[in-house]
Design a protein around this motif. Structure first.
Motif, PDB file in Angstrom:
ATOM      1  N   THR A  55       0.844  -1.194   0.000  1.00 23.73           N
ATOM      2  CA  THR A  55       0.000   0.000   0.000  1.00 23.73           C
ATOM      3  C   THR A  55       0.880   1.245   0.000  1.00 23.73           C
ATOM      4  O   THR A  55       2.099   1.156   0.186  1.00 23.73           O
ATOM      5  N   ASP A  56       0.266   2.412  -0.159  1.00 20.23           N
ATOM      6  CA  ASP A  56       1.001   3.673  -0.072  1.00 20.23           C
ATOM      7  C   ASP A  56       1.591   3.897   1.321  1.00 20.23           C
ATOM      8  O   ASP A  56       2.517   4.676   1.488  1.00 20.23           O
ATOM      9  N   ASP A  57       1.029   3.209   2.321  1.00 19.71           N
ATOM     10  CA  ASP A  57       1.527   3.316   3.701  1.00 19.71           C
ATOM     11  C   ASP A  57       2.591   2.273   4.007  1.00 19.71           C
ATOM     12  O   ASP A  57       2.891   2.015   5.180  1.00 19.71           O
TER      13      ASP A  57
END
Length: 175
Positions: A55-57
């Motif tokens: 994910t972007d995180d």
């Protein structure tokens, strides 16, 4: 209780660390030697093969049915389709010249044993050569291997590609 005594008491096969490692090395060798049909024989018909996306995180997605995955096949049919595409040059990751790979496996760790089934975790590093360029891929895989039959079979494989910023399409032989 020793592993031998436990295996004798439960009727399960004695599954040694060496047997597990030899099976993983053989599966990897089939990819390096482009013996994809033999590679498919390492998998059960009901295998779940999953490569989650990041994910972007910087977290891995958790549900292959709801989240984006780099690869997800809920059974062996998807892997057989990959091999068909590779063999017929319908894979966007494969065309002439065929890539060369070298799979290296390390840190094979048994996570859990359940009778003739073991859950293992291992690190891998694949060197990939094509178009006069060498690309390294690395990560960790988690496998459930069933040793109850004549040949071990992978029932579940989750591949975590750690260098997920890549400049071309990947396929099953990269891992």
């Amino acid at each position: 209780m020793t592993t031998n005594a436990l295996a004798a008491e439960t009727g399960a096969k004695l599954i040694t660390q060496n047997a597990i490692e030899q099976f993983l090395y053989r599966e990897a060798r089939h990819l390096d030697d482009r013996e994809f049909e033999k590679w498919l024989e390492c998998y059960a018909d009901d295998v779940v093969y999953w490569m989650p996306a990041w994910t972007d995180d910087d977290e891995l997605v958790e549900d292959p049915e709801k989240d984006v995955s780099l690869i997800y096949y809920p059974n062996k049919g998807g892997l057989e389709d990959r091999v068909f595409r590779i063999r017929t040059e319908r894979s966007s990751a494969t065309s002439i010249p065929e890539p060369r790979t070298s799979h290296n496996i390390s840190n094979v760790e048994v996570i859990e044993r359940r009778g003739d089934t073991v859950d293992v975790r291992f690190n891998w590093h694949t060197m990939y050569f094509r178009y006069k360029t060498v690309d390294p891929y690395y990560g960790t895989s988690f496998c459930t291997i069933d040793f109850s039959g004549e040949q071990p079979l992978i029932r579940r494989k989750t591949v975590v590609l750690k260098n997920d910023y890549i400049h071309h399409v990947v396929d099953v032989y990269h891992f």
